[in-house]
Structures are given as C-alpha cells and as structure tokens.
Scaffold this motif. Structure first.
Motif, PDB file in Angstrom:
ATOM      1  N   THR A  39     -10.177 -33.566  24.153  1.00  0.00           N
ATOM      2  CA  THR A  39     -11.326 -33.088  23.391  1.00  0.00           C
ATOM      3  C   THR A  39     -10.945 -31.763  22.740  1.00  0.00           C
ATOM      4  OG1 THR A  39     -12.259 -31.799  25.214  1.00  0.00           O
ATOM      5  CG2 THR A  39     -12.938 -34.132  25.046  1.00  0.00           C
ATOM      6  N   GLU A  93     -20.906 -24.816  24.391  1.00  0.00           N
ATOM      7  CA  GLU A  93     -22.311 -25.104  24.118  1.00  0.00           C
ATOM      8  C   GLU A  93     -22.535 -25.901  22.838  1.00  0.00           C
ATOM      9  OE1 GLU A  93     -24.785 -24.530  26.233  1.00  0.00           O
ATOM     10  OE2 GLU A  93     -23.334 -23.655  27.628  1.00  0.00           O
ATOM     11  N   ILE A  94     -21.571 -25.896  21.921  1.00  0.00           N
ATOM     12  CA  ILE A  94     -21.762 -26.630  20.673  1.00  0.00           C
ATOM     13  C   ILE A  94     -21.040 -27.969  20.733  1.00  0.00           C
ATOM     14  CG2 ILE A  94     -22.115 -24.511  19.351  1.00  0.00           C
ATOM     15  CD1 ILE A  94     -19.325 -24.759  18.237  1.00  0.00           C
ATOM     16  N   SER A  95     -21.318 -28.830  19.767  1.00  0.00           N
ATOM     17  CA  SER A  95     -20.770 -30.183  19.803  1.00  0.00           C
ATOM     18  C   SER A  95     -19.271 -30.214  19.508  1.00  0.00           C
ATOM     19  CB  SER A  95     -21.496 -31.067  18.790  1.00  0.00           C
ATOM     20  OG  SER A  95     -21.100 -30.728  17.464  1.00  0.00           O
ATOM     21  N   GLN A  96     -18.638 -31.253  19.987  1.00  0.00           N
ATOM     22  CA  GLN A  96     -17.219 -31.518  19.738  1.00  0.00           C
ATOM     23  C   GLN A  96     -16.965 -31.560  18.234  1.00  0.00           C
ATOM     24  OE1 GLN A  96     -14.533 -32.147  21.725  1.00  0.00           O
ATOM     25  NE2 GLN A  96     -13.184 -33.097  20.258  1.00  0.00           N
ATOM     26  N   ARG A  97     -17.828 -32.247  17.507  1.00  0.00           N
ATOM     27  CA  ARG A  97     -17.674 -32.392  16.053  1.00  0.00           C
ATOM     28  C   ARG A  97     -17.735 -31.026  15.364  1.00  0.00           C
ATOM     29  NH1 ARG A  97     -15.267 -35.315  12.435  1.00  0.00           N
ATOM     30  NH2 ARG A  97     -16.496 -35.747  10.607  1.00  0.00           N
TER      31      ARG A  97
END
Length: 126
Positions: A39, A93-97
């Motif tokens: 990831t 805290e934020i998305s992978q994308r």
C-alpha cells in the motif's frame, strides 16, 4: 521473489541516492507500490526506514568531498521532525488513493522544476 526484488530495489535506491541525493525514497516508494504490491502508506513507512542507512553513508561520503552544509542540514533535520510527525498521522488518516495522487503530483512538480532549472544557462556554484 520478494527478497530478490527488495535486494535489487535496495541497490538501485542506493545508486540513485548517491547520484542524485534523493535518499532513494523517490525510487523506493513507487517500486514498493508497483513491484512489491505494498500500500502507499506502507511503502512510505518502509522507505523512511530504508533511507536511514542510505543517508548515513551518503553524508559520510559527501563530507569527504566538502559538499555538506552541516549547520543547514542539522537545522532542516531538526525542524523536519515536527513535519514528519504530522505527516505520519495524516498519511494514516487519508485514503490510499489520495496518498498516491499526492505522491504522484509532488513527483511531477519536482520533475518539472528540475527540467526548468536544467534548461537555464549554467551559473557558478556558491
């Protein structure tokens, strides 16, 4: 297979770090994501650890050439610890994308700036 890929990645990252002064992170993160199926956040965290020995050896070698501005490096390093603490929390805290897009955007901005600088007339080093 992962061990072989990691060994190749380590060598290539070291070469890029020594040649370009990027600490290998510019190579480590995308390679871990693309070739080792990590990831984005895990690749970034792994890269942070991998950069430590690369940076130590590179600084030691560059000191011998008189290229290290020790005081500036220590100030930047000390203040970077605050930023990295905030960045680590944010990255978890934020998305992978979002992380992938931020990393790609940063890489593009840096690449564009390097191309612009390289195309300018040469000037004497300080």
């Amino acid at each position: 297979m992962n061990e072989i890929a990691a060994a190749i990645l380590g060598f290539a990252g070291g070469m890029v770090g020594g040649l370009l002064g990027v600490g290998g992170g510019v190579l480590f993160v995308p390679a871990l994501v693309i070739f080792m199926d990590e990831t984005q956040v895990r690749a970034e965290a792994t890269s942070l650890l991998a950069i430590v020995p690369v940076a130590i050896v590179a600084v030691w070698r560059q000191l011998g050439y008189g290229n290290v501005r020790v005081r500036d490096g220590l100030v930047i390093g000390a203040l970077s610890t605050i930023g990295v603490a905030i960045g680590v929390v944010t990255s978890n805290e934020i998305s992978q994308r979002a992380l992938e897009l931020i990393f790609a955007g940063l890489a593009l901005v840096i690449a564009a700036q390097l191309v612009i600088r390289a195309l300018r007339p040469a000037r004497e080093p300080r």
